[in-house]
Write a protein that holds these residues in place. Structure first.
Motif, mmCIF file in Angstrom:
data_model
loop_
_atom_site.group_PDB
_atom_site.id
_atom_site.type_symbol
_atom_site.label_atom_id
_atom_site.label_comp_id
_atom_site.label_asym_id
_atom_site.label_seq_id
_atom_site.Cartn_x
_atom_site.Cartn_y
_atom_site.Cartn_z
ATOM 1 N N PRO A 1 0.800 -1.228 0.000
ATOM 2 C CA PRO A 1 0.000 0.000 0.000
ATOM 3 C C PRO A 1 0.834 1.280 0.000
ATOM 4 C CG PRO A 1 0.248 -0.750 2.237
ATOM 5 C CD PRO A 1 1.022 -1.737 1.378
ATOM 6 N N ASP A 2 2.173 1.130 0.001
ATOM 7 C CA ASP A 2 3.034 2.295 0.210
ATOM 8 C C ASP A 2 2.820 3.390 -0.832
ATOM 9 O OD1 ASP A 2 4.290 -0.238 1.262
ATOM 10 O OD2 ASP A 2 5.598 1.238 2.223
ATOM 11 N N SER A 3 2.726 3.007 -2.123
ATOM 12 C CA SER A 3 2.595 4.035 -3.157
ATOM 13 C C SER A 3 1.296 4.801 -2.995
ATOM 14 C CB SER A 3 2.693 3.413 -4.553
ATOM 15 O OG SER A 3 1.559 2.624 -4.842
ATOM 16 N N ASP A 4 0.212 4.120 -2.700
ATOM 17 C CA ASP A 4 -1.096 4.753 -2.556
ATOM 18 C C ASP A 4 -1.109 5.710 -1.365
ATOM 19 O OD1 ASP A 4 -1.027 2.205 -3.822
ATOM 20 O OD2 ASP A 4 -3.204 2.113 -3.833
ATOM 21 N N LEU A 5 -0.523 5.265 -0.244
ATOM 22 C CA LEU A 5 -0.466 6.099 0.954
ATOM 23 C C LEU A 5 0.429 7.316 0.736
ATOM 24 C CD1 LEU A 5 -0.141 3.219 3.569
ATOM 25 C CD2 LEU A 5 -2.069 4.816 3.408
ATOM 26 N N ASN A 6 1.618 7.094 0.161
ATOM 27 C CA ASN A 6 2.541 8.202 -0.062
ATOM 28 C C ASN A 6 1.965 9.227 -1.033
ATOM 29 O OD1 ASN A 6 4.419 7.027 1.615
ATOM 30 N ND2 ASN A 6 5.727 6.250 -0.020
ATOM 31 N N PHE A 7 1.379 8.743 -2.123
ATOM 32 C CA PHE A 7 0.833 9.668 -3.113
ATOM 33 C C PHE A 7 -0.333 10.459 -2.531
ATOM 34 C CE2 PHE A 7 -1.662 10.582 -7.069
ATOM 35 C CZ PHE A 7 -0.767 11.496 -7.600
ATOM 36 N N SER A 8 -1.174 9.811 -1.747
ATOM 37 C CA SER A 8 -2.277 10.522 -1.096
ATOM 38 C C SER A 8 -1.743 11.604 -0.165
ATOM 39 C CB SER A 8 -3.156 9.529 -0.317
ATOM 40 O OG SER A 8 -3.775 8.598 -1.182
ATOM 41 N N LEU A 9 -0.699 11.283 0.589
ATOM 42 C CA LEU A 9 -0.081 12.274 1.476
ATOM 43 C C LEU A 9 0.446 13.463 0.696
ATOM 44 C CD1 LEU A 9 1.109 13.206 4.233
ATOM 45 C CD2 LEU A 9 3.149 11.874 3.657
ATOM 46 N N ARG A 10 1.146 13.211 -0.406
ATOM 47 C CA ARG A 10 1.726 14.309 -1.187
ATOM 48 C C ARG A 10 0.638 15.161 -1.838
ATOM 49 N NH1 ARG A 10 6.330 14.939 1.341
ATOM 50 N NH2 ARG A 10 7.894 13.319 0.915
ATOM 51 N N LEU A 11 -0.445 14.540 -2.290
ATOM 52 C CA LEU A 11 -1.558 15.318 -2.817
ATOM 53 C C LEU A 11 -2.131 16.243 -1.741
ATOM 54 C CD1 LEU A 11 -3.591 12.772 -4.987
ATOM 55 C CD2 LEU A 11 -2.491 14.851 -5.805
ATOM 56 N N GLN A 12 -2.236 15.724 -0.533
ATOM 57 C CA GLN A 12 -2.760 16.521 0.573
ATOM 58 C C GLN A 12 -1.815 17.669 0.915
ATOM 59 O OE1 GLN A 12 -5.627 16.467 2.148
ATOM 60 N NE2 GLN A 12 -5.192 17.762 3.921
ATOM 61 N N GLN A 13 -0.509 17.399 0.901
ATOM 62 C CA GLN A 13 0.472 18.410 1.272
ATOM 63 C C GLN A 13 0.672 19.471 0.197
ATOM 64 O OE1 GLN A 13 3.935 15.948 1.973
ATOM 65 N NE2 GLN A 13 3.765 16.221 4.188
ATOM 66 N N LEU A 14 0.704 19.059 -1.051
ATOM 67 C CA LEU A 14 1.179 19.918 -2.133
ATOM 68 C C LEU A 14 0.080 20.512 -2.999
ATOM 69 C CD1 LEU A 14 4.203 17.724 -3.243
ATOM 70 C CD2 LEU A 14 4.272 19.789 -1.864
ATOM 71 N N THR A 15 -1.170 20.176 -2.714
ATOM 72 C CA THR A 15 -2.264 20.739 -3.501
ATOM 73 C C THR A 15 -3.343 21.239 -2.560
ATOM 74 O OG1 THR A 15 -3.729 18.817 -3.717
ATOM 75 C CG2 THR A 15 -1.795 18.871 -5.152
ATOM 76 N N SER A 16 -4.277 21.986 -3.089
ATOM 77 C CA SER A 16 -5.431 22.434 -2.307
ATOM 78 C C SER A 16 -6.560 21.413 -2.348
ATOM 79 C CB SER A 16 -5.923 23.789 -2.812
ATOM 80 O OG SER A 16 -6.322 23.697 -4.164
ATOM 81 N N LEU A 17 -6.324 20.289 -2.987
ATOM 82 C CA LEU A 17 -7.301 19.210 -3.014
ATOM 83 C C LEU A 17 -7.396 18.577 -1.639
ATOM 84 C CD1 LEU A 17 -9.049 17.637 -5.134
ATOM 85 C CD2 LEU A 17 -7.160 16.032 -5.309
ATOM 86 N N LYS A 18 -8.602 18.351 -1.160
ATOM 87 C CA LYS A 18 -8.811 17.654 0.104
ATOM 88 C C LYS A 18 -8.810 16.157 -0.175
ATOM 89 C CE LYS A 18 -9.115 21.559 2.128
ATOM 90 N NZ LYS A 18 -7.910 22.056 2.854
ATOM 91 N N VAL A 19 -7.911 15.443 0.485
ATOM 92 C CA VAL A 19 -7.614 14.060 0.130
ATOM 93 C C VAL A 19 -7.968 13.131 1.279
ATOM 94 C CG1 VAL A 19 -5.808 12.455 -0.624
ATOM 95 C CG2 VAL A 19 -5.754 14.857 -1.370
ATOM 96 N N ASN A 20 -8.563 12.013 0.930
ATOM 97 C CA ASN A 20 -8.857 10.966 1.896
ATOM 98 C C ASN A 20 -7.549 10.306 2.320
ATOM 99 O OD1 ASN A 20 -9.785 8.733 3.316
ATOM 100 N ND2 ASN A 20 -11.309 8.149 1.791
ATOM 101 N N PRO A 21 -7.235 10.253 3.617
ATOM 102 C CA PRO A 21 -5.993 9.600 4.036
ATOM 103 C C PRO A 21 -6.002 8.088 3.864
ATOM 104 C CG PRO A 21 -7.287 10.234 5.952
ATOM 105 C CD PRO A 21 -7.981 10.818 4.750
#
Length: 288
Positions: A86-106
């Motif tokens: 699950p590492d890629s999915d978790l990491n990418f979700s984290l980066r989307l949350q950090q680096l964009t204004s998109l609200k992301v499901n953790p």
């Protein structure tokens, strides 16, 4: 450590800004390996912190949705649906949350194409389709999903035979449509991050660094065909919207999964290629 910077070819429309736009601040792209050690994080999240989600708006979150599929080894080789999970999915979700204004499901999800909840997710991800085989119900479900506005990203498969398997399965989904090479000038390569080339991301154990500083890939296909050039192909609907985006001879998922394992790989492939391209793809999917 080099950080991602944002360049846009032209000012984005206001509605695009309202939905999704990137920002980068001081340490936003620090490697996870360093900063999470003293946090109280459950082991099942693989070291990725869980951020707060605003109550009352669960349906407004972007959720990374991975597709579970059957994989028959006799159909061109390749791995399976759970590669990099699950590492890629978790990491990418984290980066989307950090680096964009998109609200992301953790919490990314794994879903099958025949699940009635498929239509809750505007973006879905298939990895290593070199031996993927859809059943008839999945063919119908994927066609309905894409033609009704859904977006499929396909990633991490190498060589001619694995591509031919994916092309064959997609032809079953869209008998009247064929994938085409997406030109570098297309907005999907420039809508947030300006990609100067079509990025090729090798698996971490196949990344190459020459004495002259050049980076590249030692990836090889099982059929011996050429894998030196990354291809980004698409299938579009009648209005020209990309419904299926095919990332061939590249492994963006490994750039997300392995970001904390090697400083050089992180800087050269995760920061410069895998995350920018991934963010561009999601931005396109969520604004078209």
């Amino acid at each position: 450590m080099r950080l991602l910077r944002i360049f846009t070819a032209k000012p984005p429309r206001a509605w695009v800004l309202a939905i999704l736009f990137c920002f980068v601040c001081g340490g936003a792209f620090a490697q996870r390996r360093g900063w999470w050690r003293n946090r109280d994080i459950s082991e099942d999240r693989r070291g990725v912190p869980k951020w707060d989600v605003k109550e009352g708006f669960p349906g407004d979150l972007f959720t990374f949705a991975r597709i579970r599929y059957e994989s028959w080894g006799g159909r061109g080789g390749g791995g399976g649906w759970a590669t990099d999970y699950p590492d890629s999915d978790l990491n990418f979700s984290l980066r989307l949350q950090q680096l964009t204004s998109l609200k992301v499901n953790p919490d990314p999800v794994v879903i099958e194409l025949t699940d009635p909840k498929l239509f809750d997710y505007p973006f879905i991800y298939i990895i290593e389709p070199g031996s993927l085989v859809f059943n008839d119900d999945e063919v119908a479900a994927l066609r309905r999903y894409c033609l009704n506005g859904g977006f499929l990203m396909v990633d991490d498969f190498w060589g001619d035979s694995q591509y031919e398997n994916m092309r064959h399965e997609l032809k079953r989904v869209f008998p009247d449509r064929d994938p085409f090479e997406v030109p570098l000038e297309h907005e999907i390569f420039h809508n947030v991050y300006q990609m100067k080339e079509k990025p090729q991301v090798p698996a971490i154990n196949a990344a190459r660094r020459g004495f002259n500083g050049e980076v590249g890939s030692y990836e090889r296909s099982r059929d011996g065909s050429d894998t030196s050039v990354a291809h980004y192909r698409a299938i579009t609907d009648d209005k020209g919207r990309i419904m299926v985006f095919i990332c061939h001879n590249t492994d963006l998922g490994d750039g997300w999964e392995r970001e904390g394992e090697d400083q050089w790989y992180f800087e050269e492939f995760s920061v410069k290629k895998a995350y920018p391209m991934g963010i561009n793809i999601v931005t396109y999917a969520m604004t078209h």
